[in-house]
Motif scaffolding. Sequence first.
Motif, PDB file in Angstrom:
ATOM      1  N   SER A  26      44.362  39.097  45.355  1.00 14.85           N
ATOM      2  CA  SER A  26      43.504  39.337  46.577  1.00 14.85           C
ATOM      3  C   SER A  26      42.993  40.829  46.485  1.00 14.85           C
ATOM      4  O   SER A  26      43.759  41.642  45.763  1.00 14.85           O
ATOM      5  N   GLY A  27      41.830  41.139  47.170  1.00 12.01           N
ATOM      6  CA  GLY A  27      41.613  42.743  47.280  1.00 12.01           C
ATOM      7  C   GLY A  27      42.695  43.374  48.154  1.00 12.01           C
ATOM      8  O   GLY A  27      42.973  44.609  47.765  1.00 12.01           O
ATOM      9  N   THR A  28      42.979  42.676  49.121  1.00  9.38           N
ATOM     10  CA  THR A  28      44.168  43.150  50.171  1.00  9.38           C
ATOM     11  C   THR A  28      45.451  43.614  49.220  1.00  9.38           C
ATOM     12  O   THR A  28      46.170  44.407  49.270  1.00  9.38           O
TER      13      THR A  28
ATOM     14  N   LEU B  73      44.919  46.456  47.005  1.00 10.45           N
ATOM     15  CA  LEU B  73      45.094  47.880  47.906  1.00 10.45           C
ATOM     16  C   LEU B  73      46.740  48.110  48.396  1.00 10.45           C
ATOM     17  O   LEU B  73      47.048  49.253  48.447  1.00 10.45           O
TER      18      LEU B  73
ATOM     19  N   SER C  36      35.324  49.317  58.758  1.00 11.13           N
ATOM     20  CA  SER C  36      35.846  48.728  57.546  1.00 11.13           C
ATOM     21  C   SER C  36      36.469  47.241  57.969  1.00 11.13           C
ATOM     22  O   SER C  36      36.455  46.937  59.112  1.00 11.13           O
ATOM     23  N   PHE C  37      36.848  46.498  56.801  1.00 11.11           N
ATOM     24  CA  PHE C  37      37.479  45.349  57.035  1.00 11.11           C
ATOM     25  C   PHE C  37      39.100  45.684  57.360  1.00 11.11           C
ATOM     26  O   PHE C  37      39.515  46.850  56.530  1.00 11.11           O
TER      27      PHE C  37
ATOM     28  N   ALA D 165      41.803  45.145  56.095  1.00 15.17           N
ATOM     29  CA  ALA D 165      42.365  45.345  55.121  1.00 15.17           C
ATOM     30  C   ALA D 165      42.800  46.785  54.579  1.00 15.17           C
ATOM     31  O   ALA D 165      43.787  47.291  53.891  1.00 15.17           O
ATOM     32  N   SER D 166      41.621  47.479  55.139  1.00 13.59           N
ATOM     33  CA  SER D 166      41.412  49.094  54.616  1.00 13.59           C
ATOM     34  C   SER D 166      42.656  49.784  55.234  1.00 13.59           C
ATOM     35  O   SER D 166      43.247  50.722  54.613  1.00 13.59           O
TER      36      SER D 166
ATOM     37  N   VAL E 175      36.519  54.130  51.744  1.00 17.62           N
ATOM     38  CA  VAL E 175      35.872  52.834  51.890  1.00 17.62           C
ATOM     39  C   VAL E 175      34.274  53.089  51.292  1.00 17.62           C
ATOM     40  O   VAL E 175      33.689  53.835  51.899  1.00 17.62           O
TER      41      VAL E 175
ATOM     42  N   ASP F 277      38.912  51.978  48.436  1.00 14.14           N
ATOM     43  CA  ASP F 277      38.608  50.588  48.638  1.00 14.14           C
ATOM     44  C   ASP F 277      37.110  50.411  48.220  1.00 14.14           C
ATOM     45  O   ASP F 277      36.293  50.651  49.125  1.00 14.14           O
TER      46      ASP F 277
ATOM     47  N   CYS G 100      35.998  47.382  47.366  1.00 14.14           N
ATOM     48  CA  CYS G 100      35.986  45.823  47.349  1.00 14.14           C
ATOM     49  C   CYS G 100      34.681  45.275  47.765  1.00 14.14           C
ATOM     50  O   CYS G 100      34.416  44.468  47.245  1.00 14.14           O
ATOM     51  N   GLU G 101      33.622  46.255  48.369  1.00 12.87           N
ATOM     52  CA  GLU G 101      32.422  45.685  48.474  1.00 12.87           C
ATOM     53  C   GLU G 101      31.470  46.169  47.521  1.00 12.87           C
ATOM     54  O   GLU G 101      30.099  46.441  47.750  1.00 12.87           O
TER      55      GLU G 101
ATOM     56  N   ALA H  48      37.084  43.309  44.859  1.00 14.69           N
ATOM     57  CA  ALA H  48      37.369  42.106  45.658  1.00 14.69           C
ATOM     58  C   ALA H  48      36.671  40.823  45.079  1.00 14.69           C
ATOM     59  O   ALA H  48      35.423  41.148  44.950  1.00 14.69           O
TER      60      ALA H  48
ATOM     61  N   TYR I 258      36.673  37.475  46.813  1.00 18.79           N
ATOM     62  CA  TYR I 258      36.540  36.613  47.535  1.00 18.79           C
ATOM     63  C   TYR I 258      35.044  35.933  47.493  1.00 18.79           C
ATOM     64  O   TYR I 258      33.855  36.713  47.028  1.00 18.79           O
TER      65      TYR I 258
ATOM     66  N   LYS J  15      31.659  37.865  47.816  1.00 18.22           N
ATOM     67  CA  LYS J  15      31.505  39.278  47.209  1.00 18.22           C
ATOM     68  C   LYS J  15      30.402  38.994  46.131  1.00 18.22           C
ATOM     69  O   LYS J  15      30.060  37.890  45.690  1.00 18.22           O
TER      70      LYS J  15
ATOM     71  N   GLY K 150      40.731  36.506  44.962  1.00 20.57           N
ATOM     72  CA  GLY K 150      41.577  37.485  43.931  1.00 20.57           C
ATOM     73  C   GLY K 150      40.844  38.871  43.953  1.00 20.57           C
ATOM     74  O   GLY K 150      39.904  39.199  44.879  1.00 20.57           O
TER      75      GLY K 150
END
Length: 372
Positions: free
Chosen positions: A59-61, A64, A85-86, A88-89, A131, A157, A159-160, A181, A183, A186, A193
Amino acid sequence: MKQETRGVPLSGPYLGEREEELVLEVMRSGQLSLGPMIDRFEEAFAEHLGVPYAAAVSSGTAGLHLLCVSAGVEPGDEVITSPYSFAASANCFIYEGGVPVFADIDARTLNMDPDAVRAAVTPRTKAIVAVDIYGYPCELDELRAIADEHGLAFIQDSCEALGALYKGAPLGTHGPSSVFAFYPNKQMTTGEGGIVTTHSEDEWRRLRSLRNQGRGDSGGWLEHVRLGYNYRLSDVGAAIGLGQVEKLDEILPRRARVAQVYNELLRDVEGVQLPAADDADHVRSWFVYVVALRDNATRERVISTFEREGIGFNRYLPSIHLQPYMRERYGFREGLCPVSEDLSSRTLALPFFTAIERDQQERVVEVLAGAL
Ligand SMILES: *Cc1c(COP(=O)(O)O)cnc(C)c1O
């Protein structure tokens, strides 16, 4: 019936026959984990982005978290990140005992304001997690200069932000280790992943060991050279990912065109603030389409209408420091990051996905304008 034909979902993946073919190849090979598809996916991703090394993770998490482990974050270390942010950051270093320090954001870009980051540095600061929110590149050079000046680790990060350009080059290529990331909402997906890009061969080897229970390069299945995790991506996920990488040159421009259509349709709708425009140094990769409305009451009124009409939405993004577990653990309260808190109360994600049709977007804007 009306809802089914008129409603518009919030998001959805963009998959085709190529992904099916690659997944079937993995299933028939019998190698569902640690097989050759992982290497193929990593190599294709790294080549597409133009980075020397990429390590796929679950996952992205997870990616990180591994970068925080790799950076040596220890209990009591302060880590600066964005409140807008999300979760997870921030969670990624809290797992290691790191203490979150939130630096407020710029109201236009929604990314961390470098002045706020500079003001947040203390002798206990260990790292910065920058981020690229909603796919808009952060102020990379300024943030990196602060990290260098104080000897801090710098983790990105992204991820986006797969495919976003900073000063003309894709995020991930500038040096700092970055995470993307996958999900299903995305830009591209592997189901679950993520992937970590790095410019250091040593770090890449360490990441591959960390994701695989700390196993070494040459030791056997039951030899663990460090404290590791099970953060492996399955070969089924990697197969989907490889199919997605192969069509990124189609996906990313399509998403940019979808955003362009919203920009045009919303230009004359009063009371809607559009996402920050690109400039010479920042070219967004479109993850979501988030607008800012006048105030919270207006947003909630729009949401009631969206619910009634079957239009997908989300309250992207609440400020992390005001989440219940954050208030409880650290005592954070309103007023810590006023810019982030204000925007959290009135930003709204509209339906946005690669295959959305223009008439669906027109419907979204019609309902939005009606509610306003
Ligand atoms: C999606 C995302 C992540 C990672 O999410 P996973 O669900 O763990 O893959 C991390 N940070 C941001 C900003 C994200 O949007």
